[in-house]
Design an enzyme around this catalytic site. Structure first.
Site, PDB file in Angstrom:
ATOM      1  N   GLN A  63      -6.508 -15.723 -41.391  1.00  0.00           N
ATOM      2  CA  GLN A  63      -5.805 -17.577 -40.775  1.00  0.00           C
ATOM      3  C   GLN A  63      -5.691 -17.094 -39.347  1.00  0.00           C
ATOM      4  O   GLN A  63      -6.976 -16.901 -38.338  1.00  0.00           O
ATOM      5  CB  GLN A  63      -5.239 -18.570 -41.060  1.00  0.00           C
ATOM      6  N   ASP A  64      -4.351 -17.187 -39.191  1.00  0.00           N
ATOM      7  CA  ASP A  64      -4.102 -16.947 -37.344  1.00  0.00           C
ATOM      8  C   ASP A  64      -2.603 -15.673 -37.006  1.00  0.00           C
ATOM      9  O   ASP A  64      -2.535 -16.373 -38.764  1.00  0.00           O
ATOM     10  CB  ASP A  64      -3.782 -18.394 -36.460  1.00  0.00           C
ATOM     11  N   PRO A  65      -2.849 -15.727 -36.414  1.00  0.00           N
ATOM     12  CA  PRO A  65      -1.936 -14.446 -36.235  1.00  0.00           C
ATOM     13  C   PRO A  65      -0.179 -14.996 -36.845  1.00  0.00           C
ATOM     14  O   PRO A  65       0.350 -16.107 -37.005  1.00  0.00           O
ATOM     15  CB  PRO A  65      -2.076 -14.610 -34.239  1.00  0.00           C
ATOM     16  N   VAL A 124      -8.583 -17.466 -35.877  1.00  0.00           N
ATOM     17  CA  VAL A 124      -7.787 -17.668 -34.706  1.00  0.00           C
ATOM     18  C   VAL A 124      -6.953 -16.968 -34.292  1.00  0.00           C
ATOM     19  O   VAL A 124      -6.315 -16.094 -35.053  1.00  0.00           O
ATOM     20  CB  VAL A 124      -7.006 -19.303 -35.224  1.00  0.00           C
ATOM     21  N   ASN A 133      -0.665 -22.084 -36.855  1.00  0.00           N
ATOM     22  CA  ASN A 133      -1.798 -23.293 -36.709  1.00  0.00           C
ATOM     23  C   ASN A 133      -1.864 -24.277 -35.433  1.00  0.00           C
ATOM     24  O   ASN A 133      -2.429 -24.890 -35.453  1.00  0.00           O
ATOM     25  CB  ASN A 133      -1.523 -24.296 -38.138  1.00  0.00           C
TER      26      ASN A 133
END
Length: 227
Positions: A63-65, A124, A133
């Protein structure tokens, strides 16, 4: 942001002049100037740098880091050597052990997978410290959708490993019947017991690759973080 020096370069360069990317670039310049943002600017494109387009055998979508200090370095689920292995990655290693019998490493550094042809791609690619997020909707989704679309167009088969709802939303972009999709719940402690454990994604990936005449991935990670 770092420039790519492999066969991703011409693919990514097509995005550089698009309106969304120019806005994203301006946003990131301001974010990195005024906030603490992960990963380091030079690590943003590590997934693409370490796994060239023509070498991709499997894609693991994140998803995101990670948003904690010293964790993120541009690969989904991976953390730098010396950093505590996060819970989702611990569960990935448990499943790897149950699936293929490999020892669980003492670290969470997944560069070896990237070098084996596993594209460890977040949807992302940046995040503010302590704010998961926080860069959602800034433009990265368009960029990484293009990456997935270009992979989908590639003739040589690959496996897309989609863990959890967010990753599975990208299934609509994978229309080429050459490719194979493996889906399960996310390895997070909140969902791993609902079907991630026992899903055998690693052996299933290798079974597919072997069946189409592609060399299998060596999923075994060196136990020590002295890399």
């Amino acid at each position: 942001m770092s420039v790519l020096h492999n066969d991703w370069a011409p693919i990514v360069e097509e995005e550089y002049e698009k309106t969304y990317y120019l806005k994203l670039k301006q946003f990131l310049m301001e974010e990195y100037r005024t906030k603490t943002v992960y990963p380091d600017e030079g690590d943003i494109f590590n997934a693409l740098q370490l796994t060239p387009f023509g070498k991709v055998k499997a894609v693991i979508l994140g998803q995101d880091p990670y948003h904690g200090p010293g964790q993120a370095h541009g690969l989904s689920f991976s953390v730098k050597p010396g950093v505590k292995t996060p819970p989702s990655l611990k569960n990935i290693f448990k499943e790897l052990n149950g699936d293929l019998g490999y020892d669980i490493p003492e670290h969470g550094y997944l560069n070896q997978w990237a070098q084996e042809g596993v594209l460890m791609l977040n949807t992302v690619l940046t995040v503010r410290r302590g704010e998961p997020n926080s860069h959602k909707g800034a433009g990265w989704e368009q960029f990484t959708d293009q990456i997935i679309k270009r992979l989908n167009e590639r003739e040589t088969a690959m496996v897309f490993i989609l863990w959890g709802k967010n990753a599975q939303e990208k299934e609509a972009l994978i229309t080429n019947p050459q490719h194979h999709i493996i889906k399960s719940p996310h390895p997070s402690p909140f969902s791993a017991h609902r079907g991630f454990f026992g899903s055998h994604p690693f052996s299933k990936t290798n079974d597919f690759l072997r069946g189409v005449g592609i060399e299998e991935i060596n999923w075994n990670i060196e136990k020590s973080s002295d890399l």
